[in-house]
Design a protein around this motif. Structure first.
Motif, PDB file in Angstrom:
ATOM      1  N   GLU A 113       1.299   9.295   9.076  1.00  0.00           N
ATOM      2  CA  GLU A 113       0.082   9.871   9.622  1.00  0.00           C
ATOM      3  C   GLU A 113      -0.890   8.749   9.964  1.00  0.00           C
ATOM      4  OE1 GLU A 113      -1.501  13.023   7.199  1.00  0.00           O
ATOM      5  OE2 GLU A 113       0.498  13.453   6.417  1.00  0.00           O
ATOM      6  N   LYS A 114      -0.988   8.435  11.245  1.00  0.00           N
ATOM      7  CA  LYS A 114      -1.788   7.299  11.692  1.00  0.00           C
ATOM      8  C   LYS A 114      -3.271   7.487  11.408  1.00  0.00           C
ATOM      9  CE  LYS A 114       1.508   5.962  15.194  1.00  0.00           C
ATOM     10  NZ  LYS A 114       1.810   5.797  16.599  1.00  0.00           N
ATOM     11  N   ASP A 115      -3.757   8.729  11.532  1.00  0.00           N
ATOM     12  CA  ASP A 115      -5.177   8.984  11.297  1.00  0.00           C
ATOM     13  C   ASP A 115      -5.554   8.674   9.852  1.00  0.00           C
ATOM     14  OD1 ASP A 115      -5.286   9.838  13.916  1.00  0.00           O
ATOM     15  OD2 ASP A 115      -5.003  11.950  13.392  1.00  0.00           O
ATOM     16  N   VAL A 116      -4.699   9.064   8.922  1.00  0.00           N
ATOM     17  CA  VAL A 116      -4.963   8.820   7.502  1.00  0.00           C
ATOM     18  C   VAL A 116      -4.879   7.328   7.203  1.00  0.00           C
ATOM     19  CG1 VAL A 116      -4.164   9.303   5.154  1.00  0.00           C
ATOM     20  CG2 VAL A 116      -4.103  11.101   6.889  1.00  0.00           C
ATOM     21  N   ILE A 117      -3.885   6.677   7.795  1.00  0.00           N
ATOM     22  CA  ILE A 117      -3.705   5.244   7.566  1.00  0.00           C
ATOM     23  C   ILE A 117      -4.917   4.464   8.060  1.00  0.00           C
ATOM     24  CG2 ILE A 117      -2.352   3.241   8.324  1.00  0.00           C
ATOM     25  CD1 ILE A 117       0.121   5.045   8.145  1.00  0.00           C
ATOM     26  N   LEU A 118      -5.459   4.838   9.211  1.00  0.00           N
ATOM     27  CA  LEU A 118      -6.607   4.116   9.764  1.00  0.00           C
ATOM     28  C   LEU A 118      -7.862   4.277   8.905  1.00  0.00           C
ATOM     29  CD1 LEU A 118      -6.126   4.698  13.595  1.00  0.00           C
ATOM     30  CD2 LEU A 118      -5.553   2.687  12.234  1.00  0.00           C
ATOM     31  N   THR A 119      -7.943   5.353   8.116  1.00  0.00           N
ATOM     32  CA  THR A 119      -9.089   5.498   7.211  1.00  0.00           C
ATOM     33  C   THR A 119      -8.917   4.644   5.957  1.00  0.00           C
ATOM     34  OG1 THR A 119      -8.104   7.420   6.123  1.00  0.00           O
ATOM     35  CG2 THR A 119      -9.559   7.848   7.994  1.00  0.00           C
ATOM     36  N   GLU A 120      -7.687   4.243   5.649  1.00  0.00           N
ATOM     37  CA  GLU A 120      -7.399   3.452   4.449  1.00  0.00           C
ATOM     38  C   GLU A 120      -7.486   1.959   4.698  1.00  0.00           C
ATOM     39  OE1 GLU A 120      -3.489   4.871   3.674  1.00  0.00           O
ATOM     40  OE2 GLU A 120      -4.183   6.644   2.616  1.00  0.00           O
ATOM     41  N   VAL A 121      -7.693   1.561   5.927  1.00  0.00           N
ATOM     42  CA  VAL A 121      -7.729   0.151   6.305  1.00  0.00           C
ATOM     43  C   VAL A 121      -9.121  -0.416   6.053  1.00  0.00           C
ATOM     44  CG1 VAL A 121      -7.598  -1.375   8.306  1.00  0.00           C
ATOM     45  CG2 VAL A 121      -5.906   0.396   8.017  1.00  0.00           C
ATOM     46  N   SER A 122      -9.159  -1.664   5.593  1.00  0.00           N
ATOM     47  CA  SER A 122     -10.460  -2.329   5.444  1.00  0.00           C
ATOM     48  C   SER A 122     -10.480  -3.578   6.324  1.00  0.00           C
ATOM     49  CB  SER A 122     -10.716  -2.688   3.985  1.00  0.00           C
ATOM     50  OG  SER A 122      -9.767  -3.623   3.533  1.00  0.00           O
ATOM     51  N   PHE A 123     -11.666  -3.869   6.876  1.00  0.00           N
ATOM     52  CA  PHE A 123     -11.830  -4.997   7.790  1.00  0.00           C
ATOM     53  C   PHE A 123     -12.803  -6.004   7.191  1.00  0.00           C
ATOM     54  CE2 PHE A 123     -10.770  -1.411  10.522  1.00  0.00           C
ATOM     55  CZ  PHE A 123      -9.779  -1.949  11.305  1.00  0.00           C
ATOM     56  N   LYS A 124     -12.591  -7.265   7.584  1.00  0.00           N
ATOM     57  CA  LYS A 124     -13.523  -8.318   7.210  1.00  0.00           C
ATOM     58  C   LYS A 124     -13.641  -9.240   8.417  1.00  0.00           C
ATOM     59  CE  LYS A 124     -12.313 -11.454   4.136  1.00  0.00           C
ATOM     60  NZ  LYS A 124     -11.999 -12.128   2.876  1.00  0.00           N
ATOM     61  N   GLN A 147      -0.779   2.294  -2.059  1.00  0.00           N
ATOM     62  CA  GLN A 147      -1.855   3.255  -2.295  1.00  0.00           C
ATOM     63  C   GLN A 147      -2.072   4.190  -1.107  1.00  0.00           C
ATOM     64  OE1 GLN A 147      -5.243   0.885  -3.294  1.00  0.00           O
ATOM     65  NE2 GLN A 147      -4.289   0.040  -5.130  1.00  0.00           N
ATOM     66  N   SER A 148      -1.306   4.026  -0.064  1.00  0.00           N
ATOM     67  CA  SER A 148      -1.513   4.812   1.145  1.00  0.00           C
ATOM     68  C   SER A 148      -1.099   6.264   0.952  1.00  0.00           C
ATOM     69  CB  SER A 148      -0.706   4.206   2.296  1.00  0.00           C
ATOM     70  OG  SER A 148      -0.822   5.008   3.437  1.00  0.00           O
ATOM     71  N   LYS A 149      -1.953   7.169   1.443  1.00  0.00           N
ATOM     72  CA  LYS A 149      -1.642   8.595   1.405  1.00  0.00           C
ATOM     73  C   LYS A 149      -1.046   9.060   2.736  1.00  0.00           C
ATOM     74  CE  LYS A 149      -5.101   9.770  -2.043  1.00  0.00           C
ATOM     75  NZ  LYS A 149      -5.905   8.570  -2.211  1.00  0.00           N
ATOM     76  N   GLY A 150      -1.041   8.179   3.728  1.00  0.00           N
ATOM     77  CA  GLY A 150      -0.513   8.517   5.039  1.00  0.00           C
ATOM     78  C   GLY A 150       0.977   8.272   5.164  1.00  0.00           C
ATOM     79  N   LEU A 151       1.593   7.737   4.110  1.00  0.00           N
ATOM     80  CA  LEU A 151       3.024   7.453   4.121  1.00  0.00           C
ATOM     81  C   LEU A 151       3.704   8.190   2.979  1.00  0.00           C
ATOM     82  CD1 LEU A 151       2.803   3.571   4.577  1.00  0.00           C
ATOM     83  CD2 LEU A 151       3.523   5.186   6.319  1.00  0.00           C
ATOM     84  N   THR A 152       4.918   8.648   3.219  1.00  0.00           N
ATOM     85  CA  THR A 152       5.696   9.279   2.154  1.00  0.00           C
ATOM     86  C   THR A 152       6.306   8.196   1.277  1.00  0.00           C
ATOM     87  OG1 THR A 152       7.730   9.301   3.454  1.00  0.00           O
ATOM     88  CG2 THR A 152       6.277  11.226   3.654  1.00  0.00           C
ATOM     89  N   ASP A 153       6.856   8.600   0.130  1.00  0.00           N
ATOM     90  CA  ASP A 153       7.467   7.633  -0.783  1.00  0.00           C
ATOM     91  C   ASP A 153       8.675   6.946  -0.146  1.00  0.00           C
ATOM     92  OD1 ASP A 153       5.608   8.125  -2.751  1.00  0.00           O
ATOM     93  OD2 ASP A 153       6.816   9.674  -3.722  1.00  0.00           O
ATOM     94  N   GLU A 154       9.446   7.700   0.654  1.00  0.00           N
ATOM     95  CA  GLU A 154      10.618   7.106   1.329  1.00  0.00           C
ATOM     96  C   GLU A 154      10.165   6.059   2.344  1.00  0.00           C
ATOM     97  OE1 GLU A 154      10.371  10.768   1.677  1.00  0.00           O
ATOM     98  OE2 GLU A 154      11.232  10.877  -0.330  1.00  0.00           O
ATOM     99  N   GLU A 155       9.101   6.389   3.078  1.00  0.00           N
ATOM    100  CA  GLU A 155       8.575   5.437   4.075  1.00  0.00           C
ATOM    101  C   GLU A 155       8.037   4.190   3.397  1.00  0.00           C
ATOM    102  OE1 GLU A 155       7.150   8.462   7.650  1.00  0.00           O
ATOM    103  OE2 GLU A 155       5.750   8.008   6.030  1.00  0.00           O
ATOM    104  N   LYS A 156       7.375   4.357   2.273  1.00  0.00           N
ATOM    105  CA  LYS A 156       6.854   3.201   1.530  1.00  0.00           C
ATOM    106  C   LYS A 156       7.996   2.306   1.066  1.00  0.00           C
ATOM    107  CE  LYS A 156       2.734   5.519  -0.206  1.00  0.00           C
ATOM    108  NZ  LYS A 156       2.050   6.054  -1.382  1.00  0.00           N
ATOM    109  N   ALA A 157       9.054   2.920   0.556  1.00  0.00           N
ATOM    110  CA  ALA A 157      10.208   2.142   0.084  1.00  0.00           C
ATOM    111  C   ALA A 157      10.866   1.394   1.237  1.00  0.00           C
ATOM    112  CB  ALA A 157      11.218   3.071  -0.593  1.00  0.00           C
TER     113      ALA A 157
END
Length: 133
Positions: free
Chosen positions: A2-13, A40-50
């Motif tokens: 889920e790209k929308d969720v992932i983009l909210t979890e990103v931090s910029f500097k 810690q991402s909620k936009g990815l499933t456990d399989e995708e994270k692995a």
């Protein structure tokens, strides 16, 4: 993913960029450093994270932190957009499942052509020998 969720979890500097650019480089923080915690991402499933842990392991820190930098442009906003695109591309490439290779049989004509070439070369080499008298 889920790209929308992932983009909210990103931090910029924003950081000062290196390289050529005159006084602008010394004054403006145009380089962007994007940080994304994979575990810690909620936009990815456990399989995708692995899968991503395995595929992009060289790009991750020990804390599963993905760091992407962009200093291609003199504008901080454009560098931020470029960094987001790099993140999405990196995640897409990591999640891509490669196709299985289909075994193919060597055609008969290719084998016959190879054997014919061997026969021709054999004749050429035989002709080089001194004749037995």
């Amino acid at each position: 993913m889920e790209k929308d969720v992932i983009l909210t979890e990103v931090s910029f500097k924003a950081v000062r960029s290196s390289g050529a650019g005159g006084q602008n480089v010394n004054k403006v923080a145009s380089k962007v450093v994007l940080s994304f915690y994979l575990n810690q991402s909620k936009g990815l499933t456990d399989e995708e994270k692995a899968r991503l842990q395995h595929k992009i392991a060289t790009k991750l820190t020990q804390d599963s932190l993905l760091i992407i930098t962009s200093e291609e442009d003199r504008s901080q906003f454009k560098n931020r957009t470029i960094a987001i695109n790099k993140l999405i591309k990196c995640l897409d490439d990591g999640l891509k499942i490669p196709k299985k290779r289909q075994k193919t049989k060597v055609p008969r004509s290719v084998n016959e052509k190879r054997l014919q070439a061997k026969k021709v070369m054999s004749v050429v080499k035989q002709n080089r020998k001194a004749p037995n008298l």
